[in-house]
Design an enzyme around this catalytic site. Structure first.
Site, PDB file in Angstrom:
ATOM      1  N   THR A  42       0.799  -1.229   0.000  1.00 26.10           N
ATOM      2  CA  THR A  42       0.000   0.000   0.000  1.00 26.10           C
ATOM      3  C   THR A  42       0.833   1.281   0.000  1.00 26.10           C
ATOM      4  O   THR A  42       0.280   2.379  -0.029  1.00 26.10           O
ATOM      5  CB  THR A  42      -0.947   0.012   1.209  1.00 26.10           C
ATOM      6  OG1 THR A  42      -0.222  -0.367   2.392  1.00 26.10           O
ATOM      7  CG2 THR A  42      -2.084  -0.971   1.004  1.00 26.10           C
ATOM      8  N   SER A  82       3.201   4.597   0.696  1.00 19.54           N
ATOM      9  CA  SER A  82       3.288   5.637   1.720  1.00 19.54           C
ATOM     10  C   SER A  82       2.691   6.934   1.214  1.00 19.54           C
ATOM     11  O   SER A  82       2.365   7.065   0.030  1.00 19.54           O
ATOM     12  CB  SER A  82       4.760   5.860   2.113  1.00 19.54           C
ATOM     13  OG  SER A  82       5.519   6.277   0.982  1.00 19.54           O
ATOM     14  N   GLY A 109      15.756  17.088   1.727  1.00 21.51           N
ATOM     15  CA  GLY A 109      16.050  15.727   1.311  1.00 21.51           C
ATOM     16  C   GLY A 109      15.881  15.594  -0.190  1.00 21.51           C
ATOM     17  O   GLY A 109      15.786  16.591  -0.923  1.00 21.51           O
ATOM     18  N   THR A 158       8.306  18.737   2.330  1.00 26.66           N
ATOM     19  CA  THR A 158       8.905  17.456   1.914  1.00 26.66           C
ATOM     20  C   THR A 158       9.785  16.931   3.045  1.00 26.66           C
ATOM     21  O   THR A 158      11.005  16.923   2.944  1.00 26.66           O
ATOM     22  CB  THR A 158       9.746  17.625   0.628  1.00 26.66           C
ATOM     23  OG1 THR A 158      10.802  18.581   0.873  1.00 26.66           O
ATOM     24  CG2 THR A 158       8.904  18.117  -0.525  1.00 26.66           C
ATOM     25  N   VAL A 159       9.147  16.519   4.118  1.00 27.01           N
ATOM     26  CA  VAL A 159       9.892  16.088   5.306  1.00 27.01           C
ATOM     27  C   VAL A 159       9.810  14.579   5.525  1.00 27.01           C
ATOM     28  O   VAL A 159      10.071  14.082   6.622  1.00 27.01           O
ATOM     29  CB  VAL A 159       9.396  16.834   6.569  1.00 27.01           C
ATOM     30  CG1 VAL A 159       9.732  18.304   6.485  1.00 27.01           C
ATOM     31  CG2 VAL A 159       7.891  16.621   6.774  1.00 27.01           C
ATOM     32  N   HIS A 181      34.615   3.899 -25.741  1.00 29.67           N
ATOM     33  CA  HIS A 181      35.161   5.254 -25.697  1.00 29.67           C
ATOM     34  C   HIS A 181      34.622   6.056 -26.873  1.00 29.67           C
ATOM     35  O   HIS A 181      34.528   5.536 -27.983  1.00 29.67           O
ATOM     36  CB  HIS A 181      36.696   5.206 -25.780  1.00 29.67           C
ATOM     37  CG  HIS A 181      37.330   6.557 -25.867  1.00 29.67           C
ATOM     38  ND1 HIS A 181      37.501   7.358 -24.763  1.00 29.67           N
ATOM     39  CD2 HIS A 181      37.820   7.251 -26.933  1.00 29.67           C
ATOM     40  CE1 HIS A 181      38.085   8.484 -25.132  1.00 29.67           C
ATOM     41  NE2 HIS A 181      38.292   8.447 -26.460  1.00 29.67           N
TER      42      HIS A 181
END
Length: 469
Positions: free
Chosen positions: A147, A149, A185, A271-272, A446
């Site tokens: 489910t 967050s 963050g 946004t913690v 390369h």
């Protein structure tokens, strides 16, 4: 009123159709199980609809806009470069629609039933699914809870017209003139960079002593330097205390390094962190073990203390990452089918799509020291890589960490262009037990950015070619 209640039986019921749930469902169906998926919103979950995918689309659009404004050094001049933000949102939504439609097609192809609604456990083998006025029962042999967050809401900053979570920020119809981002963050830095590149005046408030806490301090420094070039104001050791709404925005009250400050802006983006979606499932009522943070306790196969019920992704301990959820989903499905699968978190990459990108996998130097490992380091700069210079992206480095003596690759940290892609090779090296010599002796095309990994291995071995030892 309950309409049309009936009972359906399936082998595997998956709750949640995000990157953990839909992957688990497909793998279970591939292994011969009858599968149904309960989803209360859209297929693809947060990641495909309001998280990973739309944010990366916005990041690319913002980078393209910025790049178009700064091509004079290549002899290319562009005039009147403008942003049609409504068109940007339309383009982003088209990508989301394409991917979520793809999940639907995969479900159809694998004969997976989609059940709209919210699930509530009534026993160890049964849930009720609520969808509008309809309530139906589903009995299952096994269940996988996926489910996900949701954004954490601060009491002093309740989500609303002027206070946004990442979900609302990604759906703004107009570019804000100014924005305060609470939390430095990965989500705050990514979205803060997007809006700053589009011309928004951004202020970031971060409680710790550096942005992107959790990464080695020298990694975010290049990101911070770029943000400041974009006009972003960064306050570390800052505590957002409250706000006052005005006619056209908000006034954020904060304490920065012990001093009171007030910052005016059109919007606040909070946004913690994120909170696991386990509080409305009824899992405690059937005796499931959870941590104090609401995370479901599972074993190495994703099995809860209720033997036929599994849990994966953001709702179990560990980093809340989409690729971790997908990995766990496959393990849980295979365990249900009787396969000897179990999670092995040897190398989970962490990536921030900032500018420059940063990525990490395995252990860093601090962790090596804490574990008492005798190690060697090879840190090679992108400034010595021809491909990086040819695309105007010479900042940053690749750093490899290996066990001294055996030269076994233990970890890597990357700051620079395409770090999100380059990190995959090093993750594979760790998983396979590769050494520095293995990377050194692998012929890298390369000119490519991936050569920097090879060069870092050579440097750690004491025989670099393109920098002095």
């Amino acid at each position: 009123m309950v309409v049309g209640e009936f009972t359906t039986e399936v082998d595997v019921l998956v709750i949640g159709a995000g990157p953990g749930g839909y992957v688990a469902a497909i793998r279970a169906a591939q292994l011969g199980k009858t599968v149904a998926v309960v989803e209360k919103a859209e297929l693809g979950g947060v990641c495909l609809n309001v998280g990973c995918i739309p944010s990366k689309a916005m990041i690319h659009a913002a980078h393209t806009y910025e790049h178009a404004q700064h091509t004079e050094s290549m002899g290319i001049t562009m005039e009147n470069v403008k942003v049609d933000f409504a068109k940007v949102q339309e383009w982003k939504s088209g990508i989301v629609k394409q991917l979520t439609g793809g999940v639907g097609s995969l479900f159809k192809g694998n004969k997976i039933q989609v059940i709209p609604g919210e699930a509530l456990f009534v026993s160890e083998n049964e849930v009720r699914v609520f969808h509008g006025y309809d309530v139906n029962r589903y009995r299952f042999e096994h269940c996988i809870i996926a489910t996900g967050s949701r954004p954490i809401e601060l009491p002093a900053f309740p989500f609303g017209k002027r206070v946004l979570s990442s979900t609302e920020a990604l759906s703004l119809t107009e570019l804000p003139k100014s924005m305060v981002v609470i939390g430095g963050g990965y989500i705050g830095i990514e979205l803060g960079t997007v809006f700053a590149k589009f011309g928004t005046k951004v202020t970031i408030l971060e409680g710790s002593d550096q942005i992107l806490p959790g990464f080695e301090p020298d990694m975010p420094r290049l990101v911070e330097r770029k943000l400041k070039k974009l006009g972003v104001t960064i306050h570390t050791k800052a505590l957002a205390q409250g706000m006052e709404e005005t006619e056209n925005g908000v006034i954020v009250k904060a304490e920065v390094k012990g001093e009171a400050q007030q910052i005016e802006a059109e919007y606040v983006l909070v946004t913690v962190g994120r909170r696991p979606n386990t509080d409305e499932l009824g899992v405690r009522d059937i005796g499931m073990n959870l941590t104090d943070r609401g995370l479901i306790v599972v074993d190495k196969q994703g099995r809860t203390n209720i033997p036929n019920v599994y849990a994966i992704g953001d709702i179990v301990p560990g980093p809340a990452l989409a690729h971790k959820a997908s990995y766990e989903g496959k393990v849980a499905a295979e365990a249900i089918a009787g396969h000897p699968a179990e999670v092995d978190y040897k190398a989970i990459p962490a990536v921030v799509f900032c500018d420059p990108e940063i990525a990490s996998v395995g252990i860093n130097e601090r962790e090596a020291k804490e574990k008492g490992i005798d190690y060697v380091v090879g840190r090679f700069p992108f400034a010595a890589n021809g491909r990086a210079l040819s695309v105007n992206a010479g900042e940053g480095y690749v750093k490899l960490i290996a066990e001294k003596g055996s030269n076994l690759v233990l970890g890597a940290q990357i700051v620079g262009p395409e770090a999100s892609n380059i990190i995959a090779e090093i993750g594979l090296a760790i998983e396979m037990g590769a050494t520095l010599e293995d990377i050194e002796l692998t012929i890298h095309a390369h000119p490519t950015l991936g050569e920097v990994t090879m060069e870092a291995a050579e440097l750690a071995l004491g025989r670099p070619i393109h920098v002095m030892k």
